[in-house]
Design a protein around this motif. Structure first.
Motif, PDB file in Angstrom:
ATOM      1  N   ASP A 124       0.864  -1.183   0.000  1.00  0.00           N
ATOM      2  CA  ASP A 124       0.000   0.000   0.000  1.00  0.00           C
ATOM      3  C   ASP A 124       0.905   1.239   0.000  1.00  0.00           C
ATOM      4  O   ASP A 124       1.093   1.902   1.023  1.00  0.00           O
ATOM      5  CB  ASP A 124      -0.918  -0.008   1.229  1.00  0.00           C
ATOM      6  CG  ASP A 124      -1.999   1.057   1.146  1.00  0.00           C
ATOM      7  OD1 ASP A 124      -1.926   1.904   0.242  1.00  0.00           O
ATOM      8  OD2 ASP A 124      -2.910   1.039   1.997  1.00  0.00           O
ATOM      9  N   PHE A 125       1.440   1.541  -1.160  1.00  0.00           N
ATOM     10  CA  PHE A 125       2.407   2.635  -1.271  1.00  0.00           C
ATOM     11  C   PHE A 125       1.758   3.996  -1.009  1.00  0.00           C
ATOM     12  O   PHE A 125       2.402   4.906  -0.514  1.00  0.00           O
ATOM     13  CB  PHE A 125       3.057   2.623  -2.654  1.00  0.00           C
ATOM     14  CG  PHE A 125       4.039   1.513  -2.845  1.00  0.00           C
ATOM     15  CD1 PHE A 125       5.393   1.720  -2.621  1.00  0.00           C
ATOM     16  CD2 PHE A 125       3.617   0.262  -3.246  1.00  0.00           C
ATOM     17  CE1 PHE A 125       6.300   0.695  -2.793  1.00  0.00           C
ATOM     18  CE2 PHE A 125       4.525  -0.774  -3.417  1.00  0.00           C
ATOM     19  CZ  PHE A 125       5.868  -0.558  -3.185  1.00  0.00           C
ATOM     20  N   GLY A 126       0.485   4.145  -1.346  1.00  0.00           N
ATOM     21  CA  GLY A 126      -0.194   5.405  -1.125  1.00  0.00           C
ATOM     22  C   GLY A 126      -0.320   5.734   0.351  1.00  0.00           C
ATOM     23  O   GLY A 126       0.077   6.824   0.807  1.00  0.00           O
ATOM     24  N   SER A 127      -0.836   4.792   1.135  1.00  0.00           N
ATOM     25  CA  SER A 127      -0.992   5.015   2.578  1.00  0.00           C
ATOM     26  C   SER A 127       0.364   5.103   3.267  1.00  0.00           C
ATOM     27  O   SER A 127       0.564   5.922   4.174  1.00  0.00           O
ATOM     28  CB  SER A 127      -1.819   3.881   3.196  1.00  0.00           C
ATOM     29  OG  SER A 127      -3.129   3.885   2.693  1.00  0.00           O
ATOM     30  N   GLY A 128       1.309   4.251   2.837  1.00  0.00           N
ATOM     31  CA  GLY A 128       2.644   4.295   3.431  1.00  0.00           C
ATOM     32  C   GLY A 128       3.320   5.633   3.212  1.00  0.00           C
ATOM     33  O   GLY A 128       3.957   6.185   4.116  1.00  0.00           O
ATOM     34  N   SER A 129       3.185   6.182   2.012  1.00  0.00           N
ATOM     35  CA  SER A 129       3.780   7.485   1.719  1.00  0.00           C
ATOM     36  C   SER A 129       3.086   8.595   2.499  1.00  0.00           C
ATOM     37  O   SER A 129       3.735   9.517   3.015  1.00  0.00           O
ATOM     38  CB  SER A 129       3.692   7.772   0.215  1.00  0.00           C
ATOM     39  OG  SER A 129       4.397   6.796  -0.533  1.00  0.00           O
TER      40      SER A 129
END
Length: 310
Positions: free
Chosen positions: A279-284
């Motif tokens: 989940d690159f969006g939430s992680g970022s």
């Protein structure tokens, strides 16, 4: 009869000299820029560009294998701020930093003071104290598993000799305490080295004069050494505070965030969200939020430091 130079020759000579100085200045500037280029490229490549990409991912819907499929505005930020697990990881991280940092500072300062007094075996103890600093965090974490294991762990066995039984790695308090103990052991040498450098910079005349007015070395430490070395310790606390919020290798190696999510520091939660669950969006988004929190904290810290100095 000696003939002096004409005014025209003098003007031409001064013009030539100025031109030569400008060339040398230009060459010096070019050399400085050449020397700075690797550092600038390093910052751009490993700091600025990744930061820009993280900001871009935080506004996007990223699907593994397909990349960014669309931009969703602040949806990732809203989801993170509404996540109970995110705030739980922040709380665990704050507890971790607040519990370990003061112990590291006090132990590092006291050890530096003892070594600075010229105690016997100074060279040996200096090497012994600093040895954990050159050990990989992951290695220390796995060493902690063998030390705190309920089956044959050295710490567990020693405490058992006096009738104390602590389930270190299978309970919330035990797992977090074990990680904190190893964190203190790992980073106290860092504080020790900077404190020792600060103490060594104090002139001997000040120590000699202080011993005439103070009855004990403790009073010299409290009233003379600590105030003089405090600017160095302030920077040390700043470094350790930032590194504490980034702690990952050691706690992940010893507990992996468990039992459950009880010792899941922010860095571990961010790693699992981004790398394990893709989940690159939430992680970022959560990385940007924490970056903002730490920036505000540092701003307050610097303002308080300026007030103390003023």
């Amino acid at each position: 009869m000696n003939k002096g130079r004409s005014p025209t020759d003098s003007v031409a000579a001064r013009g030539t000299e100025r031109a030569a100085r400008r060339r040398r200045s230009g060459d010096d500037a070019a050399f400085k820029y050449l020397m700075l280029a690797p550092a600038v490229l390093w910052v751009i490549g490993l700091t600025f560009f990744p930061l820009v990409e993280v900001v871009r991912y935080s506004f996007a819907n990223y699907v593994l294998g397909r990349g960014i499929t669309g931009y969703i505005g602040f949806a990732n930020y809203a989801a993170v701020l509404q996540s109970a697990q995110f705030w739980h990881s922040i709380l665990i991280t704050v507890i971790y930093v607040v519990a370990t940092l003061p112990i590291e500072v006090v132990l590092g300062m006291l050890l530096a003071w003892v070594i600075n007094l010229g105690a016997p075996g100074t060279r040996f103890f200096r090497a012994l104290i600093t040895s954990p600093l050159f050990t990989m965090e992951v290695a220390i974490g796995y060493l902690g598993i063998t030390l705190f294991s309920s089956q044959g762990g050295l710490v567990t066995w020693l405490l058992g000799l006096v009738g104390i039984s602590i389930p270190w790695l299978s309970t919330v308090a035990g797992g977090l305490a074990a990680a904190m103990i190893l964190e203190v052991w790992r980073w106290t040498p860092f504080v020790f080295l900077l404190a020792l450098a600060g103490l060594a910079s104090i002139p001997e005349e000040i120590y000699d004069a202080a011993l005439l007015d103070c009855e004990t070395h403790w009073q010299v430490l409290r009233h003379i050494a600590i105030p003089l070395v405090w600017p160095v310790m302030t920077i040390t606390i700043l470094f350790r505070m930032v590194e504490g919020f980034k702690a990952f290798g050691l706690p992940f190696a010893i507990t992996s965030g468990g039992p459950g999510t009880s010792t899941q520091l922010f860095s571990i939660y961010n790693y699992l969200t981004t790398i394990q669950f893709f989940d690159f969006g939430s992680g970022s988004a959560m990385a940007i939020i924490v970056l903002g929190m730490i920036s505000v904290l540092l701003l307050v810290f610097f303002r308080q430091m300026r007030r103390r100095i003023a």
